[in-house]
Design a protein around this motif. Structure first.
Motif, PDB file in Angstrom:
ATOM      1  N   GLU A  76       0.828  -1.213   0.000  1.00  7.71           N
ATOM      2  CA  GLU A  76       0.000   0.000   0.000  1.00  7.71           C
ATOM      3  C   GLU A  76       0.865   1.266   0.000  1.00  7.71           C
ATOM      4  O   GLU A  76       0.659   2.166  -0.814  1.00  7.71           O
ATOM      5  CB  GLU A  76      -0.911  -0.030   1.238  1.00  7.71           C
ATOM      6  N   PHE A  77       1.861   1.295   0.896  1.00  7.47           N
ATOM      7  CA  PHE A  77       2.640   2.528   1.014  1.00  7.47           C
ATOM      8  C   PHE A  77       3.723   2.629  -0.052  1.00  7.47           C
ATOM      9  O   PHE A  77       4.111   3.729  -0.449  1.00  7.47           O
ATOM     10  CB  PHE A  77       3.185   2.694   2.436  1.00  7.47           C
ATOM     11  N   LYS A  78       4.197   1.498  -0.554  1.00  6.58           N
ATOM     12  CA  LYS A  78       5.119   1.527  -1.690  1.00  6.58           C
ATOM     13  C   LYS A  78       4.372   2.108  -2.895  1.00  6.58           C
ATOM     14  O   LYS A  78       4.933   2.920  -3.648  1.00  6.58           O
ATOM     15  CB  LYS A  78       5.610   0.094  -1.961  1.00  6.58           C
ATOM     16  N   GLY A  79       3.090   1.744  -3.022  1.00  2.17           N
ATOM     17  CA  GLY A  79       2.267   2.279  -4.109  1.00  2.17           C
ATOM     18  C   GLY A  79       2.048   3.781  -3.997  1.00  2.17           C
ATOM     19  O   GLY A  79       1.784   4.466  -4.989  1.00  2.17           O
ATOM     20  N   LEU A  80       2.188   4.299  -2.812  1.00  2.00           N
ATOM     21  CA  LEU A  80       2.056   5.745  -2.588  1.00  2.00           C
ATOM     22  C   LEU A  80       3.416   6.442  -2.591  1.00  2.00           C
ATOM     23  O   LEU A  80       3.554   7.558  -2.112  1.00  2.00           O
ATOM     24  CB  LEU A  80       1.336   5.998  -1.256  1.00  2.00           C
ATOM     25  N   SER A  81       4.453   5.717  -3.076  1.00  2.00           N
ATOM     26  CA  SER A  81       5.810   6.270  -3.265  1.00  2.00           C
ATOM     27  C   SER A  81       6.635   6.406  -1.986  1.00  2.00           C
ATOM     28  O   SER A  81       7.656   7.096  -1.973  1.00  2.00           O
ATOM     29  CB  SER A  81       5.769   7.633  -3.984  1.00  2.00           C
ATOM     30  N   TYR A  82       6.212   5.765  -0.933  1.00  2.00           N
ATOM     31  CA  TYR A  82       7.044   5.761   0.274  1.00  2.00           C
ATOM     32  C   TYR A  82       8.140   4.692   0.157  1.00  2.00           C
ATOM     33  O   TYR A  82       7.924   3.637  -0.452  1.00  2.00           O
ATOM     34  CB  TYR A  82       6.202   5.463   1.519  1.00  2.00           C
ATOM     35  N   ASP A  83       9.298   4.973   0.740  1.00  2.00           N
ATOM     36  CA  ASP A  83      10.374   3.974   0.810  1.00  2.00           C
ATOM     37  C   ASP A  83      10.397   3.341   2.195  1.00  2.00           C
ATOM     38  O   ASP A  83       9.978   3.956   3.185  1.00  2.00           O
ATOM     39  CB  ASP A  83      11.734   4.631   0.566  1.00  2.00           C
ATOM     40  N   PHE A  84      10.911   2.125   2.240  1.00  2.00           N
ATOM     41  CA  PHE A  84      11.035   1.421   3.517  1.00  2.00           C
ATOM     42  C   PHE A  84      12.510   1.278   3.881  1.00  2.00           C
ATOM     43  O   PHE A  84      13.332   0.845   3.060  1.00  2.00           O
ATOM     44  CB  PHE A  84      10.372   0.042   3.430  1.00  2.00           C
ATOM     45  N   ALA A  85      12.831   1.622   5.113  1.00  2.00           N
ATOM     46  CA  ALA A  85      14.222   1.514   5.573  1.00  2.00           C
ATOM     47  C   ALA A  85      14.615   0.044   5.707  1.00  2.00           C
ATOM     48  O   ALA A  85      13.795  -0.799   6.058  1.00  2.00           O
ATOM     49  CB  ALA A  85      14.379   2.206   6.921  1.00  2.00           C
ATOM     50  N   THR A  86      15.854  -0.247   5.402  1.00  3.99           N
ATOM     51  CA  THR A  86      16.441  -1.551   5.670  1.00  3.99           C
ATOM     52  C   THR A  86      17.034  -1.493   7.075  1.00  3.99           C
ATOM     53  O   THR A  86      17.726  -0.531   7.411  1.00  3.99           O
ATOM     54  CB  THR A  86      17.543  -1.843   4.631  1.00  3.99           C
ATOM     55  N   VAL A  87      16.733  -2.500   7.897  1.00  5.88           N
ATOM     56  CA  VAL A  87      17.179  -2.476   9.298  1.00  5.88           C
ATOM     57  C   VAL A  87      18.050  -3.702   9.563  1.00  5.88           C
ATOM     58  O   VAL A  87      17.607  -4.836   9.362  1.00  5.88           O
ATOM     59  CB  VAL A  87      15.968  -2.484  10.257  1.00  5.88           C
ATOM     60  N   ILE A  88      19.284  -3.483   9.973  1.00 12.14           N
ATOM     61  CA  ILE A  88      20.220  -4.588  10.224  1.00 12.14           C
ATOM     62  C   ILE A  88      20.811  -4.419  11.620  1.00 12.14           C
ATOM     63  O   ILE A  88      21.486  -3.425  11.896  1.00 12.14           O
ATOM     64  CB  ILE A  88      21.354  -4.612   9.176  1.00 12.14           C
TER      65      ILE A  88
END
Lengths: 215, 215, 215
Positions: free
Chosen positions: A85-97
């Motif tokens: 849903e939020f990727k479709g709204l152009s948001y990015d997701f942080a990679t967490v390591i």
């Protein structure tokens, strides 16, 4: 891009574990979006608490990164739904390591991947969008794990395993080298996998034999 | 002796994992001997590629150390054959220990042992010539593992286990304390071992119960 | 309080593993109390060897901390007996955490807990008095483990598991999230636990299928 402020979606145990990693790394977590905070309350103190997903839309996609703190459970699509849903709204997701994870510099880690404490990812691995490699899981050389998978705590994968999209591998399951796992497949706790599994199959591990008191 | 140049035998996933460890430690890897490079191609770039084992004989045994990059598989003797053949020609084999491995200073690690990422070896252990302790395997106090064994990824061994020569312990198998494993024995993926096993036996772990889509 | 001299009770493999951790951390170990030293003899050299538990009474409770080096075995109460007896005499027990353990700063670790090499304890966990989290065990977020438990090497626990007093979880057992384990219960090597277990039950993992040579 790495230093954008972060907004965490979810307020349970998985979200708290991610928050702990991010705070140790000095990341700027500006809000948590969840109906309720149910774990890690001490850590979430002082971070703005928004109760509805719609509140995310008040942040410009270019100005923040999201962290998907929804835990992955078999038969539940909520985590993937949030990602899409939020990727479709152009948001990015942080990679967490996590700091204590051992991730090869020669592995390819996609956007939104989450690698928890003491997990190991070896040379030549490719981990897909939004997949969780949970605590103490060990992914050997040249494994490819597609998007939206959950590799639960303590899973052991030998080399060159290929896991397709939306697979759930349960706590402490083990997979020998070279196996392929079809998409949407579920592998149960501690299952010993030595054959390729087709799409949408379920592999149950051995049940324990239980002896009750006095019996 | 530790700073002698290294020649890796093998060009697959296991060789690439070892090469990664050695490059991180600043070791001088001058050649790889393999019919073909099938993994870690980026890392092997720039390292001389020799296609036949005979090419090793062009190096004086006193001037290099060999690294046995042949992976260990049950029912295959190639790795041991390479060890014995070149040891017989007076070549030494480098011991390779990943930076993220946890190896007690009070353990005895023989020549040619390979300890991969996140593996743990506790106080009082003795690991024999050429044995592999693979990724995330955990070997508890006072275990003795003889030569030419393969302890696969994620194997868990409690204290005082004794493993004889040329044993293969499969991915994620578990062994309780004080058990003895006879030589040439094979333990399958995820097997739970709570009794001593004689020479040349095979211990299969529990099979999963598979449910296919729509069944 | 942390810098008080230490007296170790026990001279076997578990005691030696603890001694190794303490010496690496520069702790002052002034005596070992055991009928015999059977492991780690090199490390115990130079440390005063007292042969009877009564010798402990020559130290004032306020001036030392004890380390319970008795290993935990199913069906044996010796370790707990030592804890209760000397706690009743006002002695304190040191908490021992190996350098290579990954322990969340947001977990609660009680007095006398012992966390061995490469073990992982995540955010929100509570570990009770005298419990052992052994080598490479992994305890996920928000687990609560009561006093006098032994979590053997390589045990994998997903989040929010609750383990009651005096439970023994055997080598490499796996427990899914949210399960409760009753007090005095014993879980065998590699058992896959996906249901709550009542008090004083025994859960056996799957037996391997053994094929002997030539059969």
């Amino acid at each position: 891009m790495k230093n954008k402020p972060l907004v965490i979606i979810g307020g349970g145990g998985h979200a708290a574990a991610l928050l702990e990693v991010l705070l140790l790394q000095g990341r700027d977590v500006i809000a948590v979006v969840a109906p309720e905070i149910t774990a890690g309350k001490e850590l979430f103190k002082g971070i703005e608490h928004l109760k509805s997903d719609d509140a995310i839309l008040n942040f410009y996609p270019s100005e923040i990164q999201l962290v998907n703190g929804i835990g992955a459970m078999p038969y539940s699509c909520l985590r993937t739904k949030i990602h899409l849903e939020f990727k479709g709204l152009s948001y990015d997701f942080a990679t967490v390591i996590a700091n204590s994870a051992n991730v090869s510099a020669n592995a390819t880690i996609s956007e939104g991947v989450q690698i928890l404490s003491n997990a190991t990812i070896c040379i030549g691995c490719k981990i897909g969008f939004g997949t969780i490699i949970n605590t103490s899981a060990s992914i050997d050389h040249d494994c490819e794990i597609a998007a939206f998978c959950h590799i639960a705590p303590g899973v052991i994968m030998s080399g060159q395993v290929r896991v397709n999209e939306s697979v759930h591998i349960g706590t402490g399951a083990k997979i020998i080298n070279g196996i392929q796992i079809g998409k949407n497949t579920i592998i149960g706790v501690g299952a010993n996998i030595f054959k390729t599994l087709p799409d949408s199959s379920i592999a149950y591990g051995a049940r324990p034999f239980i002896k009750l008191e006095g019996k």
